[in-house]
Structures are given as C-alpha cells and as structure tokens.
Design a protein around this motif. Structure first.
Motif, PDB file in Angstrom:
ATOM      1  N   GLY A   1       0.833  -1.203   0.000  1.00 41.61           N
ATOM      2  CA  GLY A   1       0.000   0.000   0.000  1.00 41.61           C
ATOM      3  C   GLY A   1       0.862   1.244   0.000  1.00 41.61           C
ATOM      4  N   SER A   2       1.214   1.726   1.196  1.00 39.93           N
ATOM      5  CA  SER A   2       2.138   2.849   1.344  1.00 39.93           C
ATOM      6  C   SER A   2       2.861   2.649   2.668  1.00 39.93           C
ATOM      7  N   MET A   3       3.612   3.635   3.109  1.00 40.07           N
ATOM      8  CA  MET A   3       4.346   3.469   4.360  1.00 40.07           C
ATOM      9  C   MET A   3       3.420   3.396   5.585  1.00 40.07           C
ATOM     10  N   THR A   4       2.153   3.760   5.420  1.00 42.01           N
ATOM     11  CA  THR A   4       1.202   3.611   6.528  1.00 42.01           C
ATOM     12  C   THR A   4       0.025   2.699   6.184  1.00 42.01           C
ATOM     13  N   ALA A   5      -0.222   2.473   4.908  1.00 43.83           N
ATOM     14  CA  ALA A   5      -1.350   1.624   4.499  1.00 43.83           C
ATOM     15  C   ALA A   5      -0.899   0.169   4.399  1.00 43.83           C
ATOM     16  N   PRO A   6      -1.793  -0.768   4.642  1.00 38.63           N
ATOM     17  CA  PRO A   6      -1.402  -2.182   4.587  1.00 38.63           C
ATOM     18  C   PRO A   6      -1.050  -2.639   3.184  1.00 38.63           C
ATOM     19  N   GLY A   7      -0.224  -3.679   3.143  1.00 38.65           N
ATOM     20  CA  GLY A   7       0.036  -4.390   1.906  1.00 38.65           C
ATOM     21  C   GLY A   7      -0.636  -5.749   1.988  1.00 38.65           C
TER      22      GLY A   7
ATOM     23  N   GLY B   1      11.337  11.252   1.401  1.00 41.58           N
ATOM     24  CA  GLY B   1      10.942  12.636   1.189  1.00 41.58           C
ATOM     25  C   GLY B   1       9.437  12.758   1.133  1.00 41.58           C
ATOM     26  N   LEU B   2       8.958  13.982   0.995  1.00 43.75           N
ATOM     27  CA  LEU B   2       7.519  14.228   0.934  1.00 43.75           C
ATOM     28  C   LEU B   2       6.884  13.609  -0.303  1.00 43.75           C
ATOM     29  N   ASP B   3       7.696  13.363  -1.337  1.00 44.08           N
ATOM     30  CA  ASP B   3       7.172  12.753  -2.560  1.00 44.08           C
ATOM     31  C   ASP B   3       6.692  11.325  -2.328  1.00 44.08           C
ATOM     32  N   GLU B   4       7.119  10.720  -1.223  1.00 43.08           N
ATOM     33  CA  GLU B   4       6.691   9.357  -0.899  1.00 43.08           C
ATOM     34  C   GLU B   4       5.686   9.326   0.251  1.00 43.08           C
ATOM     35  N   ALA B   5       5.147  10.476   0.622  1.00 43.30           N
ATOM     36  CA  ALA B   5       4.166  10.537   1.709  1.00 43.30           C
ATOM     37  C   ALA B   5       2.956   9.674   1.383  1.00 43.30           C
ATOM     38  N   PRO B   6       2.331   9.079   2.391  1.00 42.58           N
ATOM     39  CA  PRO B   6       1.172   8.200   2.149  1.00 42.58           C
ATOM     40  C   PRO B   6       0.073   8.863   1.331  1.00 42.58           C
TER      41      PRO B   6
ATOM     42  N   ILE C   1      -5.375   1.975  -1.083  1.00 37.82           N
ATOM     43  CA  ILE C   1      -5.082   0.581  -1.403  1.00 37.82           C
ATOM     44  C   ILE C   1      -6.327  -0.301  -1.276  1.00 37.82           C
ATOM     45  N   HIS C   2      -7.247   0.056  -0.384  1.00 35.21           N
ATOM     46  CA  HIS C   2      -8.461  -0.750  -0.229  1.00 35.21           C
ATOM     47  C   HIS C   2      -9.344  -0.638  -1.473  1.00 35.21           C
ATOM     48  N   GLN C   3      -9.380   0.544  -2.061  1.00 31.08           N
ATOM     49  CA  GLN C   3     -10.132   0.756  -3.301  1.00 31.08           C
ATOM     50  C   GLN C   3      -9.488  -0.031  -4.438  1.00 31.08           C
ATOM     51  N   VAL C   4      -8.171  -0.016  -4.475  1.00 32.86           N
ATOM     52  CA  VAL C   4      -7.437  -0.754  -5.505  1.00 32.86           C
ATOM     53  C   VAL C   4      -7.678  -2.258  -5.368  1.00 32.86           C
ATOM     54  N   MET C   5      -7.619  -2.764  -4.156  1.00 32.64           N
ATOM     55  CA  MET C   5      -7.836  -4.194  -3.949  1.00 32.64           C
ATOM     56  C   MET C   5      -9.273  -4.597  -4.288  1.00 32.64           C
ATOM     57  N   ALA C   6     -10.232  -3.735  -3.961  1.00 30.81           N
ATOM     58  CA  ALA C   6     -11.631  -4.030  -4.277  1.00 30.81           C
ATOM     59  C   ALA C   6     -11.854  -4.123  -5.780  1.00 30.81           C
ATOM     60  N   ALA C   7     -11.056  -3.376  -6.553  1.00 26.00           N
ATOM     61  CA  ALA C   7     -11.202  -3.355  -8.010  1.00 26.00           C
ATOM     62  C   ALA C   7     -10.601  -4.582  -8.680  1.00 26.00           C
ATOM     63  N   GLN C   8      -9.869  -5.393  -7.918  1.00 27.32           N
ATOM     64  CA  GLN C   8      -9.227  -6.560  -8.530  1.00 27.32           C
ATOM     65  C   GLN C   8      -9.540  -7.854  -7.773  1.00 27.32           C
ATOM     66  N   GLU C   9     -10.731  -7.905  -7.208  1.00 25.94           N
ATOM     67  CA  GLU C   9     -11.137  -9.122  -6.496  1.00 25.94           C
ATOM     68  C   GLU C   9     -11.230 -10.324  -7.429  1.00 25.94           C
ATOM     69  N   GLU C  10     -11.506 -10.094  -8.710  1.00 25.76           N
ATOM     70  CA  GLU C  10     -11.566 -11.217  -9.649  1.00 25.76           C
ATOM     71  C   GLU C  10     -10.182 -11.628 -10.148  1.00 25.76           C
ATOM     72  N   LEU C  11      -9.147 -10.903  -9.726  1.00 23.24           N
ATOM     73  CA  LEU C  11      -7.781 -11.190 -10.188  1.00 23.24           C
ATOM     74  C   LEU C  11      -6.954 -11.946  -9.163  1.00 23.24           C
ATOM     75  N   VAL C  12      -7.172 -11.657  -7.856  1.00 22.18           N
ATOM     76  CA  VAL C  12      -6.367 -12.275  -6.794  1.00 22.18           C
ATOM     77  C   VAL C  12      -7.226 -12.582  -5.565  1.00 22.18           C
ATOM     78  N   ASP C  13      -6.770 -13.561  -4.785  1.00 26.12           N
ATOM     79  CA  ASP C  13      -7.313 -13.827  -3.457  1.00 26.12           C
ATOM     80  C   ASP C  13      -6.317 -13.314  -2.424  1.00 26.12           C
ATOM     81  N   VAL C  14      -6.802 -12.681  -1.367  1.00 23.03           N
ATOM     82  CA  VAL C  14      -5.930 -12.194  -0.298  1.00 23.03           C
ATOM     83  C   VAL C  14      -5.634 -13.344   0.661  1.00 23.03           C
ATOM     84  N   VAL C  15      -4.341 -13.567   0.937  1.00 20.41           N
ATOM     85  CA  VAL C  15      -3.886 -14.622   1.839  1.00 20.41           C
ATOM     86  C   VAL C  15      -3.587 -14.052   3.225  1.00 20.41           C
ATOM     87  N   ALA C  16      -2.944 -12.874   3.261  1.00 21.04           N
ATOM     88  CA  ALA C  16      -2.587 -12.240   4.531  1.00 21.04           C
ATOM     89  C   ALA C  16      -2.419 -10.742   4.317  1.00 21.04           C
TER      90      ALA C  16
END
Length: 473
Positions: free
Chosen positions: A372-378, A430-435, A441-456
């Motif tokens: 995700g990002s430095m604060t959002a889950p992967g 730097g600030l260019d990598e701020a979250p 990331i949750h929106q991104v994952m929701a858009a690809q539920e037919e592509l992958v299953d979440v394991v952890a």
C-alpha cells in the motif's frame, strides 16, 4: 514573474507535441545571458525560419531538428492501426486519462495481441505504469521499464508481534545496519557483497554488460531511491494457510521493494535508444519502439533484461539473508515476485511476450505481494489466473500525485502526523513518498477481487527509504 519555460509555452508558439519540444527544452537548460522573453523570441524565430539558424551556436541543433521533421514522410514510419484493440481496465473510475491515452497508443501497434490496465495505473514513459501488453515475437524496452526486474520480497519469521513491539529498537538497528539507499550509492572495499550472479557469462559476452560489472558489484545488495524500501511489519493471517504451512496468527515479516539499480537502468536506456533507431514509430508512439526477438539486438536485450532481473533478485536475497542472520532465526516462508519485466507466455493458444510494467504476475496459484504505502497495509495474494487481465494484478496502490505535486502540497507536519497515527517509524524518505501521494489501497484491492485472493495482510511498522532528493526508482 514567470522565468521558467515549459512544453506548454512552446506549444503555444506553434511547436507540435513530440520530440521537438524535448530538443528545445534541452537548449533552454543551456541558455547563457538570455532571459525568458529573449528565449521565447528566439524559439519563435527558429520555428519560422529554421534554415537561418542551422549554424547557430545555441539554436542550431533545434533548427536542424525542425528541418528534419519538415522533411519527414509518412512512409518513413511504421504505421499504427487506425483504432486501438479494446482492452479491460480494472478500477477505471480512478485511473487518470493520461494512462488510458498511452494504453490506447500501445494497443495500435502492429505487434500487439492484447492488453489490460491494472487499478494502480498512472502515466509513465511509453507503456503506462500498471499497463500489461502482450505482443507477437517483439519486446519493447520501455514496455518493461527503466528499473528492470523491480520486485517485492517477503520473509516471514516465527516471531510474535508482542516480541516485536517489546524490541522495536533492535529491529530498527538491524534495518539501518543491513540496508543502503540512495541514487548511485553502493558498497566499497570490504563491505561489498558477492553473489553467483556476477559470474554470469554475459558479463564477458556483452560489451555493455561487461562495462557495468563494477557498478553492479558495488550496488549489489542495495536498494536505490524513489519508492524503494526495506521495512519490518506485522503479517496477519486470518486463517491457516495449508500451502505455506503457516497457521492463523500474526508474525513479524520483512518486506523489501527495489530493482536492478544503475545496472538495469543503463541497459534500459541503451536498448531503448537502439530500438528507436531501428523501429521508426510516429511521435505519439516513439517510446514504444520495439525489437524483433529474431534479431540480434532483440536477443541481446532479452538476455540482458533477464540478467538484470536475476541481479535484482540477488540484491533482495543479500538483504534478507543479512537480516535473517542478524535476527538469529530461519524463515517460515519467503515469497518474491517481480514486475517491470517481460515473459514468454501462452495467451489464447499463442505464444506471446507479456510486458508487465508495474504489474504483478497473477496466474492461478501464483503468489505475489501488493504493497500500500508506508502507513497503508500491503497484501500477500494468490493469483486467480484471469485471462482478460492477462494473468496480472496491480503492483501496489499507485500514485495519485506526481512527485512534484506531492512535494508542493504535502507538509512535513502532515506527514509526521499520519505516521504517528499509524505508529510507524520512518527512516529517510521525502515528501514525494508521503502516504497521501498514493491511491487508497483498499479501493485498488476491491477493483481486482476477480484477479487475486488475499492470503494475509501486512501492516508496516519500521520503514526505511532513501533520504530526500533521491529519485532513482
């Protein structure tokens, strides 16, 4: 008062979008004694009468480029199909228009078989980041990308979250001791690592690769700059995973993201230039110049690309080995996947070259990591093998702000606040990598539920990145 000159200023003067603007802006960087108004006057004059400026010390290069452009004939270029092949876009409502335009151009190439846009897609060079493209017997260096073989690697340890929180300082020390960041940075002397990848015969057979061996050796086991990171976090399994043989629970994990450093970047630049020399495409497609895999150049690039991918993997292996040894534990499992690469695969019964520029391989059962990002889950995921997506998924959350936009709009205090809210310790960046510069990331994952299953789910806790100002991706 405005002093800088950009591409839009030149378009206003009548310059066509494309290579001429790049030539003109390079000249602007060299201007001596001329203010903005004088430069603009000269740009207009050169465009109107390029013959008069052919021998000019500053504007001669631009004048010759304009004359060459005026003398171009349509027959000088490889024709694109008039309409693009249709392609799916996952999460299309939050993909910027520039990424769609780039993908549409790629879908007009005579070599294109199929394509897809992942939900983290955004504009890049040539193929958009998050773009997947299948081609017939041809490879596009900028379809692979500059950071060849960039990848994710995850080591899962038999260490509890409770132990981590009680010994956070120790984990921070190990990250600092066993990782190195920054564009151009490497190890020297006794600190250099070694790996069998440096013994590859291509280091003797390809002159360019041979010339890069010393740089490759010095940067072996390092992580570069840009969005690359080494981080500790807590990996949460909500249920037992029989394939990995890991019971439900929370575990300390090490996650790394980096690629082939200056070694891969130089290979990418060299073969992109060569591709443009032998594959003349119209301006809108010039960064998609391709190499026939039956040609000597095509084979050279294919071998060099694969070596750069192995080199990137070696860099991760060294980092993970050092840190695992320092922690005194063996891993429960290690997962690795790469992007910015091209694979030979079968699509609808035909062998094709699949370019994944910032996209994760997601064939059925194939494991990958989507940060995700430095604060959002992967997320640790397992592919579903969706044919329409060409067996692919996103490689992360994807940027919603350019680096410049992030630096201009995000304050240091706002970044510190969000880090504190998520209990994340940040080293460098730097600030260019701020979250806030990244998509949800949750929106991104929701858009690809037919592509992958979440394991952890991976929760970042200690993150190390390059210091401010390091731009190597």
């Amino acid at each position: 008062m405005k002093t800088q000159i950009n591409g839009n200023d030149l378009i206003t003067l009548g310059y066509p979008e494309g290579s001429l603007i790049g030539v003109a802006l390079k000249i602007n960087k060299k201007r001596t004694g001329l203010n903005r108004e004088q430069m603009m006057e000269n740009y207009a004059a050169v465009l109107k009468n390029p013959e008069e400026y052919k021998d000019h010390i500053l504007f001669g290069v631009l004048a010759k480029a304009i004359i060459a452009k005026q003398n171009e004939k349509e027959s000088d270029f490889i024709s694109l199909h008039p309409t693009p092949i249709s392609f799916p876009a996952y999460g299309k409502d939050f993909i910027e228009g520039g990424a769609f335009k780039q993908m549409e151009v790629a879908m007009r190439l005579p070599i294109t078989v199929a394509g897809a846009l992942m939900p983290d897609a955004h504009q890049g060079y040539g193929l958009p980041i998050g773009g997947v493209l299948a081609t017939r017997n041809a490879i596009i260096p900028y379809g692979v990308g500059v950071d060849i073989g960039c990848r994710m690697a995850l080591s899962i340890y038999p260490i509890s979250a409770e132990y981590f929180y009680a010994n956070a300082d120790k984990f921070k020390r190990e990250i600092i001791a066993h990782s190195k960041f920054g564009a151009g940075h490497g190890y020297h002397g006794q600190y250099k690592s070694d790996h069998e990848v440096l013994g590859d015969s291509l280091f003797n057979e390809n002159a360019l690769v041979k010339s890069l061996k010393d740089k490759a050796w010095s940067q072996l086991g390092t992580s570069g700059g840009g969005n690359h990171f080494v981080e500790f976090g807590i990996l949460e399994f909500e249920k037992d995973d029989a394939i990995l043989n890991i019971p439900k629970g929370n575990y300390v994990a090490l996650l790394t993201h980096s690629g082939s450093r200056g070694f891969g970047a130089t290979i990418a630049g060299h073969y992109t230039k060569k591709a443009k020399e032998v594959c003349k495409l119209p301006d809108e497609a010039k960064n998609l110049a391709y190499l026939d895999l039956n040609s000597e150049l095509g084979q050279e690039y294919w071998l060099a690309m694969n070596l750069a991918g192995e080199y990137a993997s070696a860099c991760h292996e060294i980092i993970h080995t050092k840190i695992s040894k320092s922690l005194g534990v063996a891993t429960l499992a290690k997962i690795e996947n790469h992007h910015n690469f091209a694979w030979k695969e079968v699509y609808n019964g035909e062998e094709v070259i699949v370019h994944r520029k910032g996209a994760t391989p997601a064939s059925k059962g194939v494991m990958g990591i989507i940060p995700g990002s430095m604060t959002a889950p992967g997320f640790l995921v397992r592919g579903k093998g969706e044919v329409n997506a060409i067996n692919s998924a996103s490689h992360g959350a994807g940027r919603q702000m350019s680096r410049t936009q992030a630096e201009n709009t995000i304050s240091r205090s706002a970044m510190k606040s969000i880090l504190a809210d998520h209990n994340v310790t940040l080293i460098g960046a730097g600030l260019d990598e701020a979250p806030m510069a990244y998509k949800d990331i949750h929106q991104v994952m929701a858009a690809q539920e037919e592509l992958v299953d979440v394991v952890a789910r991976f929760i970042p806790k200690i993150v190390r990145m390059a210091d401010d100002g390091s731009r190597e991706d």
